[in-house]
Design an enzyme around this catalytic site. Structure first.
Site, mmCIF file in Angstrom:
data_model
loop_
_atom_site.group_PDB
_atom_site.id
_atom_site.type_symbol
_atom_site.label_atom_id
_atom_site.label_comp_id
_atom_site.label_asym_id
_atom_site.label_seq_id
_atom_site.Cartn_x
_atom_site.Cartn_y
_atom_site.Cartn_z
ATOM 1 N N GLY A 1 0.803 -1.216 0.000
ATOM 2 C CA GLY A 1 0.000 0.000 0.000
ATOM 3 C C GLY A 1 0.840 1.272 0.000
ATOM 4 O O GLY A 1 0.471 2.269 -0.634
ATOM 5 N N ASN A 2 1.985 1.238 0.700
ATOM 6 C CA ASN A 2 2.817 2.449 0.822
ATOM 7 C C ASN A 2 3.455 2.881 -0.501
ATOM 8 O O ASN A 2 3.941 3.999 -0.612
ATOM 9 C CB ASN A 2 3.906 2.258 1.895
ATOM 10 C CG ASN A 2 4.939 1.205 1.509
ATOM 11 O OD1 ASN A 2 4.620 0.204 0.883
ATOM 12 N ND2 ASN A 2 6.170 1.433 1.883
ATOM 13 N N LYS B 1 2.183 -12.716 3.334
ATOM 14 C CA LYS B 1 3.485 -12.510 2.665
ATOM 15 C C LYS B 1 4.388 -13.720 2.904
ATOM 16 O O LYS B 1 5.019 -14.243 1.982
ATOM 17 C CB LYS B 1 4.181 -11.243 3.190
ATOM 18 C CG LYS B 1 3.417 -9.968 2.882
ATOM 19 C CD LYS B 1 4.194 -8.742 3.359
ATOM 20 C CE LYS B 1 3.277 -7.559 3.562
ATOM 21 N NZ LYS B 1 2.470 -7.181 2.402
ATOM 22 N N LYS C 1 -3.311 -9.830 -2.166
ATOM 23 C CA LYS C 1 -2.415 -9.459 -3.274
ATOM 24 C C LYS C 1 -1.076 -10.203 -3.231
ATOM 25 O O LYS C 1 -0.473 -10.451 -4.271
ATOM 26 C CB LYS C 1 -2.200 -7.949 -3.334
ATOM 27 C CG LYS C 1 -1.294 -7.367 -2.273
ATOM 28 C CD LYS C 1 -0.041 -6.771 -2.850
ATOM 29 C CE LYS C 1 0.941 -6.232 -1.838
ATOM 30 N NZ LYS C 1 0.817 -6.383 -0.437
ATOM 31 N N LYS D 1 -12.409 -10.399 5.214
ATOM 32 C CA LYS D 1 -11.672 -9.226 4.731
ATOM 33 C C LYS D 1 -12.554 -7.972 4.766
ATOM 34 O O LYS D 1 -13.532 -7.871 4.021
ATOM 35 C CB LYS D 1 -11.202 -9.528 3.305
ATOM 36 C CG LYS D 1 -10.511 -8.394 2.631
ATOM 37 C CD LYS D 1 -9.050 -8.317 2.999
ATOM 38 C CE LYS D 1 -8.437 -7.072 2.388
ATOM 39 N NZ LYS D 1 -7.221 -6.653 3.046
HETATM 40 P P1 ADP Z 1 1.214 -4.088 2.530
HETATM 41 O O1 ADP Z 1 0.351 -2.983 2.080
HETATM 42 O O2 ADP Z 1 2.645 -3.887 2.158
HETATM 43 O O3 ADP Z 1 0.704 -5.449 2.172
HETATM 44 P P2 ADP Z 1 0.560 -4.740 5.296
HETATM 45 O O4 ADP Z 1 0.126 -3.707 6.281
HETATM 46 O O5 ADP Z 1 -0.469 -5.693 4.801
HETATM 47 O O6 ADP Z 1 1.266 -3.947 4.118
HETATM 48 O O7 ADP Z 1 1.750 -5.596 5.908
HETATM 49 C C1 ADP Z 1 2.905 -4.976 6.460
HETATM 50 C C2 ADP Z 1 2.743 -4.798 7.961
HETATM 51 O O8 ADP Z 1 2.743 -6.060 8.616
HETATM 52 C C3 ADP Z 1 3.869 -4.076 8.657
HETATM 53 O O9 ADP Z 1 3.711 -2.677 8.587
HETATM 54 C C4 ADP Z 1 3.767 -4.581 10.100
HETATM 55 O O10 ADP Z 1 3.098 -3.647 10.911
HETATM 56 C C5 ADP Z 1 2.888 -5.819 9.997
HETATM 57 N N1 ADP Z 1 3.389 -7.034 10.635
HETATM 58 C C6 ADP Z 1 2.601 -7.965 11.212
HETATM 59 N N2 ADP Z 1 3.313 -8.977 11.697
HETATM 60 C C7 ADP Z 1 4.610 -8.710 11.410
HETATM 61 C C8 ADP Z 1 5.846 -9.404 11.654
HETATM 62 N N3 ADP Z 1 5.878 -10.579 12.290
HETATM 63 N N4 ADP Z 1 6.987 -8.844 11.199
HETATM 64 C C9 ADP Z 1 6.969 -7.659 10.552
HETATM 65 N N5 ADP Z 1 5.842 -6.942 10.312
HETATM 66 C C10 ADP Z 1 4.660 -7.467 10.725
HETATM 67 MG MG MG Z 2 -1.170 -6.293 2.935
#
Ligand code: ADP
Ligand code: MG
Length: 314
Positions: free
Chosen positions: A11-12, A277, A215, A130
């Site tokens: 998203g960023n 991820k 995604k 979701k």
């Molecule tokens: P994106 O839009 O990149 O998919 P998300 O918000 O879905 O972003 O996923 C990234 C976020 O996951 C990070 O900002 C962090 O806050 C969170 N997160 C949750 N669990 C973990 C973990 N074990 N290690 C690192 N980040 C984590």
């Molecule tokens: Mg995400």
């Protein structure tokens, strides 16, 4: 042989925390992202891009809600397609401009509106999780649950929000087209927002469903479908953490799939964010991928070359 990499943008890459989401803000972020992508291409990688669409499709859903008195509201699959066009356009223009400035001689980038097949029998359809679209009052949410057969939940004191199923991606419908364009040297943007979820209808054709595909899992499906060597998942944290936000929190550098899976089973990775991820990297290296990486957007090239991020090996 140039290595082929599917890059999944978080998203960023399109909208920063705290921004309102004006077109100018989003174009600004996309231009910055395009420069990171250009670095990878200049370093010799063959890049296929995919991206999230949460805030953008959320906006489109709100616009549809508010506009429904004057024009018919569109279903989720159509909103997903709109968001792919919107974001794909920003990326194609930003990338082309960036290549032109840096004099990188590659064909103009192209965006493919992408459908992704899911199974009608996927258990996710029995358990929507979701959250999507606007927040509403409890009264309005209850009315929609009754009248439209939708599922709405209370979201951490912020109001009521619709939840939809998040089924597993099974096949990128446009995979041959993506592959053909990649072979011809185009930089392809595909499967935005996880792709438009479709199921096989009674007559064998496709039809859109009210759901959202993760995604990162769709990126993995795309990576396999285009025979990518590498999967690079870019987000807003530099590495995967174990004991996330707890005593003993620790970054994961290079790790084998089995070891990472053990942490995953212990519950170190949140289901709506880092979980998918990690799952995507595991699937990719277990299905023949050479390496999968989770890293932050501003360290993209270093991560691709192995010196940053979390490196997942078979
Ligand atoms: P994106 O839009 O990149 O998919 P998300 O918000 O879905 O972003 O996923 C990234 C976020 O996951 C990070 O900002 C962090 O806050 C969170 N997160 C949750 N669990 C973990 C973990 N074990 N290690 C690192 N980040 C984590
Ligand atoms: Mg995400």
């Amino acid at each position: 042989m140039r290595e082929r990499v599917v890059v999944a943008l978080g998203g960023n890459a399109i909208l920063q925390r705290g921004q309102r989401g004006t077109a100018a803000e989003q174009m600004g972020n996309v231009q910055k992202t395009a420069r990171e992508v250009a670095k990878m291409i200049q370093a010799g990688y063959q890049v296929i891009l995919t991206h999230g669409n949460g805030p953008q499709v959320g906006t489109i859903l709100i616009q549809n809600e508010l506009g429904a008195r004057q024009v018919p509201a569109m279903p989720m699959d159509v909103c997903g397609a709109e968001s792919q066009g919107f974001i794909g356009y920003l990326f194609c223009q930003a990338l082309a401009n960036c290549f032109q400035r840096k004099k990188i001689p590659i064909p103009k980038p192209v965006c493919i509106v992408t459908q992704v097949r899911v199974d009608r029998t996927d258990p996710a359809f029995q358990n929507p999780t979701k959250p999507v679209g606007p927040f509403f009052s409890e009264e309005e949410a209850r009315r929609r649950m009754k009248e439209r057969n939708e599922t709405w939940i209370e979201d951490a004191g912020r109001g009521w929000r619709r939840v939809v199923p998040s089924p597993d991606p099974k096949e990128i419908i446009e995979k041959e087209a993506v592959r053909a364009l990649v072979e011809q040297g185009f930089v392809v943007v595909a499967s935005g927002g996880g792709g438009i979820p479709v199921v096989t209808a009674e007559d064998g054709g496709l039809e859109g469903v009210e759901a959202v595909i993760d995604k990162d899992l769709a990126a993995e499906r795309l990576a396999r479908d285009v025979n990518a060597d590498l999967l690079l998942i870019l987000t807003d944290v530099p590495q995967v953490l174990i004991h996330y936000r707890q005593p003993g929190e620790k970054a994961v550098g290079t790790i084998r799939a089995d070891e990472l899976e053990a942490y995953h089973l212990e519950g170190h990775f949140k289901s709506g964010s880092m979980g998918p991820k990690v799952e995507a990297t595991l699937r990719f290296v277990r299905n023949g991928g050479k390496r999968a990486v989770i890293a932050s957007l501003d360290q993209a090239l270093e991560a691709l070359e192995g010196s940053r991020g979390t490196q997942v090996l078979p």
